[in-house]
Scaffold this motif. Structure first.
Motif, PDB file in Angstrom:
ATOM      1  N   LYS A   1     -18.401   4.035   4.992  1.00 28.62           N
ATOM      2  CA  LYS A   1     -17.724   5.226   4.459  1.00 28.62           C
ATOM      3  C   LYS A   1     -16.754   4.785   3.377  1.00 28.62           C
ATOM      4  N   THR A   2     -16.602   5.609   2.363  1.00 27.86           N
ATOM      5  CA  THR A   2     -15.525   5.401   1.393  1.00 27.86           C
ATOM      6  C   THR A   2     -14.809   6.733   1.238  1.00 27.86           C
ATOM      7  N   GLN A   3     -13.563   6.641   0.868  1.00 24.42           N
ATOM      8  CA  GLN A   3     -12.765   7.863   0.688  1.00 24.42           C
ATOM      9  C   GLN A   3     -11.802   7.644  -0.461  1.00 24.42           C
ATOM     10  N   GLN A   4     -11.522   8.705  -1.177  1.00 28.19           N
ATOM     11  CA  GLN A   4     -10.581   8.646  -2.284  1.00 28.19           C
ATOM     12  C   GLN A   4      -9.223   9.160  -1.801  1.00 28.19           C
ATOM     13  N   VAL A   5      -8.165   8.397  -2.031  1.00 29.28           N
ATOM     14  CA  VAL A   5      -6.803   8.881  -1.738  1.00 29.28           C
ATOM     15  C   VAL A   5      -6.036   8.763  -3.047  1.00 29.28           C
ATOM     16  N   GLY A   6      -5.860   9.878  -3.730  1.00 30.11           N
ATOM     17  CA  GLY A   6      -5.286   9.832  -5.075  1.00 30.11           C
ATOM     18  C   GLY A   6      -6.194   8.992  -5.954  1.00 30.11           C
ATOM     19  N   THR A   7      -5.618   7.958  -6.590  1.00 31.03           N
ATOM     20  CA  THR A   7      -6.426   7.108  -7.475  1.00 31.03           C
ATOM     21  C   THR A   7      -7.030   5.908  -6.736  1.00 31.03           C
TER      22      THR A   7
ATOM     23  N   THR B   1       0.861  -1.187   0.000  1.00 29.94           N
ATOM     24  CA  THR B   1       0.000   0.000   0.000  1.00 29.94           C
ATOM     25  C   THR B   1       0.896   1.235   0.000  1.00 29.94           C
ATOM     26  N   GLN B   2       0.529   2.233  -0.777  1.00 27.70           N
ATOM     27  CA  GLN B   2       1.301   3.480  -0.785  1.00 27.70           C
ATOM     28  C   GLN B   2       1.207   4.162   0.574  1.00 27.70           C
ATOM     29  N   ASP B   3       2.254   4.898   0.954  1.00 29.62           N
ATOM     30  CA  ASP B   3       2.286   5.565   2.265  1.00 29.62           C
ATOM     31  C   ASP B   3       1.053   6.441   2.512  1.00 29.62           C
ATOM     32  N   THR B   4       0.694   7.248   1.503  1.00 26.78           N
ATOM     33  CA  THR B   4      -0.435   8.171   1.697  1.00 26.78           C
ATOM     34  C   THR B   4      -1.743   7.401   1.894  1.00 26.78           C
ATOM     35  N   VAL B   5      -1.842   6.261   1.224  1.00 23.15           N
ATOM     36  CA  VAL B   5      -3.055   5.437   1.332  1.00 23.15           C
ATOM     37  C   VAL B   5      -3.095   4.757   2.704  1.00 23.15           C
ATOM     38  N   ALA B   6      -1.933   4.239   3.149  1.00 23.74           N
ATOM     39  CA  ALA B   6      -1.849   3.610   4.476  1.00 23.74           C
ATOM     40  C   ALA B   6      -2.239   4.623   5.551  1.00 23.74           C
ATOM     41  N   GLN B   7      -1.709   5.824   5.427  1.00 23.70           N
ATOM     42  CA  GLN B   7      -2.025   6.884   6.403  1.00 23.70           C
ATOM     43  C   GLN B   7      -3.528   7.198   6.361  1.00 23.70           C
ATOM     44  N   GLY B   8      -4.078   7.256   5.151  1.00 26.87           N
ATOM     45  CA  GLY B   8      -5.511   7.521   4.990  1.00 26.87           C
ATOM     46  C   GLY B   8      -6.368   6.420   5.601  1.00 26.87           C
ATOM     47  N   MET B   9      -5.946   5.175   5.445  1.00 22.71           N
ATOM     48  CA  MET B   9      -6.709   4.037   6.001  1.00 22.71           C
ATOM     49  C   MET B   9      -6.743   4.115   7.532  1.00 22.71           C
ATOM     50  N   LEU B  10      -5.580   4.397   8.124  1.00 25.73           N
ATOM     51  CA  LEU B  10      -5.496   4.447   9.591  1.00 25.73           C
ATOM     52  C   LEU B  10      -6.285   5.648  10.119  1.00 25.73           C
ATOM     53  N   ALA B  11      -6.244   6.752   9.379  1.00 24.49           N
ATOM     54  CA  ALA B  11      -7.013   7.936   9.789  1.00 24.49           C
ATOM     55  C   ALA B  11      -8.511   7.680   9.636  1.00 24.49           C
ATOM     56  N   LEU B  12      -8.903   7.021   8.543  1.00 23.91           N
ATOM     57  CA  LEU B  12     -10.327   6.728   8.318  1.00 23.91           C
ATOM     58  C   LEU B  12     -10.872   5.836   9.431  1.00 23.91           C
ATOM     59  N   ALA B  13     -10.035   4.927   9.931  1.00 25.63           N
ATOM     60  CA  ALA B  13     -10.450   4.042  11.036  1.00 25.63           C
ATOM     61  C   ALA B  13     -10.376   4.756  12.385  1.00 25.63           C
ATOM     62  N   GLY B  14      -9.821   5.971  12.398  1.00 28.70           N
ATOM     63  CA  GLY B  14      -9.724   6.735  13.650  1.00 28.70           C
ATOM     64  C   GLY B  14      -8.791   6.079  14.648  1.00 28.70           C
ATOM     65  N   VAL B  15      -7.674   5.539  14.172  1.00 27.76           N
ATOM     66  CA  VAL B  15      -6.732   4.808  15.046  1.00 27.76           C
ATOM     67  C   VAL B  15      -6.123   5.751  16.087  1.00 27.76           C
ATOM     68  N   THR B  16      -6.077   5.276  17.339  1.00 26.20           N
ATOM     69  CA  THR B  16      -5.428   6.013  18.434  1.00 26.20           C
ATOM     70  C   THR B  16      -4.460   5.069  19.146  1.00 26.20           C
ATOM     71  N   LYS B  17      -3.822   5.597  20.181  1.00 25.88           N
ATOM     72  CA  LYS B  17      -2.852   4.781  20.951  1.00 25.88           C
ATOM     73  C   LYS B  17      -3.548   3.629  21.681  1.00 25.88           C
ATOM     74  N   ASN B  18      -4.863   3.687  21.794  1.00 21.51           N
ATOM     75  CA  ASN B  18      -5.593   2.618  22.489  1.00 21.51           C
ATOM     76  C   ASN B  18      -5.927   1.438  21.577  1.00 21.51           C
ATOM     77  N   ASP B  19      -5.600   1.557  20.289  1.00 20.38           N
ATOM     78  CA  ASP B  19      -5.993   0.508  19.341  1.00 20.38           C
ATOM     79  C   ASP B  19      -4.940  -0.585  19.168  1.00 20.38           C
ATOM     80  N   VAL B  20      -5.461  -1.751  18.766  1.00 26.08           N
ATOM     81  CA  VAL B  20      -4.621  -2.857  18.320  1.00 26.08           C
ATOM     82  C   VAL B  20      -4.990  -3.098  16.856  1.00 26.08           C
ATOM     83  N   VAL B  21      -4.042  -2.801  15.979  1.00 17.83           N
ATOM     84  CA  VAL B  21      -4.289  -2.847  14.527  1.00 17.83           C
ATOM     85  C   VAL B  21      -3.739  -4.153  13.953  1.00 17.83           C
TER      86      VAL B  21
END
Ligand code: SAM
Length: 185
Positions: free
Chosen positions: A168-174, A39-59
């Motif tokens: 929810k869906t989100q576009q990150v680049g293509t 996964t591209q870095d920007t997409v990985a970052q977008g996925m984790l942000a879309l899931a609302g990941v915090t320090k309390n999560d286990v991913v």
């Protein structure tokens, strides 16, 4: 769902050619169901942000490749992470990458098959996927049965089919990324 990016087109084509898909990947438990494409870095970052990941999560990244998503979850979001991959080479790379990123205390990589019922995934509060549409659909009953209600699932490029539309869906680049939440049982 369409195969739009070059990487996604490669995954789709190679998935149709099992002999090609498993070539050069000796030492696997069995041939991977899908080849490694990071996964591209920007997409990985977008996925984790879309899931609302915090320090309390286990991913959990199911099919974790070089460990990028799990390592990013630890480094940038303060979460703990577990990656599972069927290819020992990927696990070796992921462990080396975790060491280089100084997150070995917060991440674990497991050599295993994501469809193995003995693999425990119920610790996850977030699951990330970059597989194939058919693999997402095959995994769906397991996710719904074993993950705790409220666990978020995010997928790069591929949805879960008509029976479980994304909330929810989100576009990150293509790339399109998808989010679901495990419903109450
Ligand atoms: C498209 S790559 C995604 C890698 C990583 N999740 C990312 O997004 O950067 C898919 C990964 O799934 C792994 N894989 C394929 N079939 C698997 C299975 N049945 N169990 C575990 N891993 C598998 C492959 O070895 C590959 O590393």
């Amino acid at each position: 769902m369409s195969c739009r990016s070059v990487a996604v087109i490669w995954i789709c084509l190679l998935a149709l050619l099992p002999g090609v898909a498993s070539a050069g990947q000796a030492g696997t438990l069995r041939p991977p169901d899908v080849i490694f494409v990071p996964t591209q870095d920007t997409v990985a970052q977008g996925m984790l942000a879309l899931a609302g990941v915090t320090k309390n999560d286990v991913v959990y990244d199911l099919g974790s490749g070089d460990g990028k998503i799990v390592i990013m979850a630890a480094q940038k979001f303060g979460a703990r992470g577990v990656g599972v991959d069927i290819n020992p080479e990927r696990i070796k790379e992921a462990n080396a990458n975790a060491k280089a990123a100084n997150v070995t205390d917060r991440v674990t990589f497991i050599l295993g098959d994501i469809f193995d019922p003995a693999l425990k995934i119920s610790d996850a509060s977030v699951v990330t996927l970059y597989l194939l549409p058919s693999l997402n659909e095959k995994l769906m009953p397991r996710l719904k049965a074993e993950l705790r209600p409220g666990t978020r699932v995010v997928s790069n490029s591929f949805d879960m089919g008509p029976s479980w539309p994304a909330e929810k869906t989100q576009q990150v680049g293509t790339y399109t990324i998808y989010l679901w939440t495990i419903p109450a049982r």
